[in-house]
Design a protein around this motif. Sequence first.
Motif, PDB file in Angstrom:
ATOM      1  N   PRO A 499      14.832 -12.177   4.139  1.00 21.37           N
ATOM      2  CA  PRO A 499      14.444 -11.188   3.129  1.00 21.37           C
ATOM      3  C   PRO A 499      15.635 -10.308   2.741  1.00 21.37           C
ATOM      4  CG  PRO A 499      13.647 -10.525   5.287  1.00 21.37           C
ATOM      5  CD  PRO A 499      14.182 -11.910   5.438  1.00 21.37           C
ATOM      6  N   THR A 500      15.564  -9.730   1.568  1.00 19.73           N
ATOM      7  CA  THR A 500      16.685  -8.964   1.022  1.00 19.73           C
ATOM      8  C   THR A 500      17.121  -7.833   1.939  1.00 19.73           C
ATOM      9  OG1 THR A 500      16.052  -9.507  -1.237  1.00 19.73           O
ATOM     10  CG2 THR A 500      17.375  -7.528  -0.941  1.00 19.73           C
ATOM     11  N   MET A 501      16.164  -7.118   2.515  1.00 16.41           N
ATOM     12  CA  MET A 501      16.534  -5.994   3.376  1.00 16.41           C
ATOM     13  C   MET A 501      17.393  -6.448   4.552  1.00 16.41           C
ATOM     14  SD  MET A 501      14.184  -3.304   5.502  1.00 16.41           S
ATOM     15  CE  MET A 501      14.552  -1.565   5.372  1.00 16.41           C
ATOM     16  N   ASP A 502      17.051  -7.573   5.158  1.00 12.50           N
ATOM     17  CA  ASP A 502      17.852  -8.076   6.278  1.00 12.50           C
ATOM     18  C   ASP A 502      19.289  -8.314   5.854  1.00 12.50           C
ATOM     19  OD1 ASP A 502      15.320  -8.127   7.356  1.00 12.50           O
ATOM     20  OD2 ASP A 502      15.492 -10.145   8.193  1.00 12.50           O
ATOM     21  N   ILE A 538      22.830 -14.083   1.878  1.00 15.38           N
ATOM     22  CA  ILE A 538      22.264 -14.138   0.527  1.00 15.38           C
ATOM     23  C   ILE A 538      22.665 -12.868  -0.223  1.00 15.38           C
ATOM     24  CG2 ILE A 538      20.156 -14.363  -0.838  1.00 15.38           C
ATOM     25  CD1 ILE A 538      18.773 -15.466   1.623  1.00 15.38           C
ATOM     26  N   PRO A 539      23.209 -12.974  -1.418  1.00 13.31           N
ATOM     27  CA  PRO A 539      23.562 -11.764  -2.177  1.00 13.31           C
ATOM     28  C   PRO A 539      22.318 -11.101  -2.758  1.00 13.31           C
ATOM     29  CG  PRO A 539      24.000 -13.717  -3.477  1.00 13.31           C
ATOM     30  CD  PRO A 539      23.594 -14.218  -2.118  1.00 13.31           C
ATOM     31  N   ASN A 540      22.453  -9.842  -3.151  1.00 15.17           N
ATOM     32  CA  ASN A 540      21.393  -9.177  -3.923  1.00 15.17           C
ATOM     33  C   ASN A 540      21.249  -9.899  -5.253  1.00 15.17           C
ATOM     34  OD1 ASN A 540      20.682  -6.844  -2.216  1.00 15.17           O
ATOM     35  ND2 ASN A 540      22.814  -6.230  -2.555  1.00 15.17           N
ATOM     36  N   ARG A 541      20.010 -10.119  -5.658  1.00 15.85           N
ATOM     37  CA  ARG A 541      19.775 -10.887  -6.902  1.00 15.85           C
ATOM     38  C   ARG A 541      18.669 -10.255  -7.735  1.00 15.85           C
ATOM     39  NH1 ARG A 541      17.826 -15.970  -4.618  1.00 15.85           N
ATOM     40  NH2 ARG A 541      17.237 -14.516  -2.974  1.00 15.85           N
ATOM     41  N   VAL A 542      18.695 -10.556  -9.020  1.00 20.54           N
ATOM     42  CA  VAL A 542      17.720 -10.037  -9.973  1.00 20.54           C
ATOM     43  C   VAL A 542      16.691 -11.119 -10.262  1.00 20.54           C
ATOM     44  CG1 VAL A 542      17.371  -9.054 -12.272  1.00 20.54           C
ATOM     45  CG2 VAL A 542      19.459  -8.523 -10.973  1.00 20.54           C
ATOM     46  N   GLY A 543      15.404 -10.726 -10.222  1.00 24.93           N
ATOM     47  CA  GLY A 543      14.332 -11.682 -10.424  1.00 24.93           C
ATOM     48  C   GLY A 543      13.877 -11.791 -11.870  1.00 24.93           C
TER      49      GLY A 543
END
Length: 748
Positions: A499-502, A538-543
């Motif tokens: 998950p993004t937070m991790d 995993i980089p931060n990404r836009v959905g």
Amino acid sequence: MLWYRHPAKEWTEALPVGNGRIGAMVFGGIAEERLQLNEDTLWGGGPYHPVNPEAKAALPQVQRLIFEGRYDEAQAIAKEKLMAVPVRQMSYQVLGNLRVSFPGLGEPTENSYRRQLDIDAACHTTRFTADGVDYERRVVASPADQVIAVQLKASRPGTLAFDLRLEVPQTRHDVRTLPGNVLLLEGENNAQHGISGALKFQGRVKVIARGAKISAAADSLSVRGGTEAVILIAMATSYRNYADVSADPDAITSAQIAAASRKSFRAIADKAAEDHRAIYRRVSIDLGRNAEADKSTDERIRQSETADDPALAALYFRYGRYLLIASSRPGSQPANLQGIWNDSVNPPWGSKYTININTQMNYWPAEPAAMPEMVEPLIALVRDIAQTGARMARDMYGARGWVCHHNTDLWRATGPIDGPQFGLWPMGGAWLCLHLWDRYDYGRDAQYLATVYPILKGACEFFLDTLVRDPKTSWMVTNPSLSPENNHGHGEGSLCAGPTMDMQILRALFTATAQAASVLKTDASFVAEIATMKGKLIPNRVGAEGQLMEWKDDWDASAKDLHHRHVSHLFGLFPDAQINLDDTPDLAAAARKSLEIRGDKATGWATAWRINLWARLRDGDHAHSILRFLLGPERTYPNMFDAHPPFQIDGNFGGTSGVIEMLLQSIGTNIHLLPALPSAWPTGSIRGLRARGACMVDLSWKGGALAQARVVSTIGGSHEIRCGDVRRTINFQPGKAVLLTGPELRSA
């Protein structure tokens, strides 16, 4: 000053005093006063290691099922074989109530009653007139003397009369009187969740009333014919640390009462005020004042969403600082879910340390609001869980380093608890490590940094050993994990991989550890190793909706609760800053979209988090609108405690942090002045804030624009000072103040 025209009827109307280790809720009663008592090491159970013996063997199967998208099957196996044994942790518990009744006392004269908490002097006072006699009762919690001291006074000689007894909800206890006008409580804590109670505890109450008649029954004391009396309260348990319960509470409380008995109440109270003010008065704030500020505190809270009362926000900020000083001092336990104040043996969520946001939020204001000593108990806790978590890492994951999941307790348990949909999240310890780094980054003590660097390194080693390659993308991910505590809509639970937070927490952890190693000039090869791993996250990404994606896959729209209280994937915006308007504007816009989807109103602590996030987006009016909701009667009790509901103290501390973020943001070497100043505070000042790099900042503003800033760096160095679009890079000389005037940042 918090003040009221009537006694507290409910616990959430009573007012707190504390010295970090012991605390009381004071009700300000008339015919009966109630002091609800706490000691911060009185928890259920005893030492235990909650690893599930089947966990290590079952882990690969759970990982495989998650990668295959079979989330419900993964959760079923995880529930059976990965969760801690027991699956619940121990609870923080109440010691009891001291009941002081005043027989024959009449009703107060109209408009004579007032109770107040002076948060500058750390003193609770109740005053009223009855039957022509003026009564005054004062309560303080002394850090120096380690007692709670109560002074009772009557204006007419011989009219003070009261009875004293202890009311104790603990199962195994005894109350008796001792010679010397002492009431003694002795007991043993309760077993919980199959873990036997291992603590002895004691409360010792001494009455001093010279010139009065004091008589003792089997379990109560009575005073008649007095004019002034002092009650001294000491509390202790046999807890030394998470593995040692051999302390002697009888020796501790006896010594504390004996020493305090040799002092006057005034001496105890003056020293308590001095110790408190040494920290509290480092910071002052003025957001403006009008007639609303003359009303009682409960009236102001009831009207806060409709009335213009900027001084209420300032009071809330001051109260947050008061509460942290009162519930977390060097040598005490850290502030838990209720700080130190809890009236139950089975409180909500165990009143534990929930470390997927709540414990961390407790300490958000500590560094910038000039209370670094208050972080010492948290650092001590992290030192402990780095030890217990090393055993958990080895036995559950077969890994080096250490791990702690989403909760811990007095016994420093580190396993996944409650259920896999909540607890199977391995990032709690990693997030806490960032507070260790912040302690250095604000204070710049390299000797301290050297003592915590092994803890940072150990946290990194755990993830170097446990991150696994995602078969679809080849990114390195956590598995099993979750985005606290949100159901992604692909099954009945929340288990997932990466998950993004991790990913955000790991980037922050790896960055801080590398910076620490650089300062200490050590571990170049290890720094290279974590840098390589950092590049595989995993980089931060836009959905698809323009939002910041919360999970590895674009699941946000299918999540079961679009308005979920947690905004875990926005960790990178606040408290971290890997997402920001200057360096990552597209990601900042996506974070804004996520906030808009989530909505502004949530539980107390989650509302407070949103204030900080909107402040980081430099939308001061939006942040202020959420602050007004937080200060309203839905989210703030009459005693200004935060309502989850029920009470959780993290919202108080998160709201305090939010006020700071609206007025000052410190990111790296950048010091941003008034980045999210709301139009509701057109004129004001704040003095004594801290910025990273051992800097102190005083600010004043007028007409919504900066009037003057005073910045001092105790160590010197280069910082970019910013106000609006104006930026100045200044090379500070150690200890030399730089004065800047106006929004143009002119040198004064």
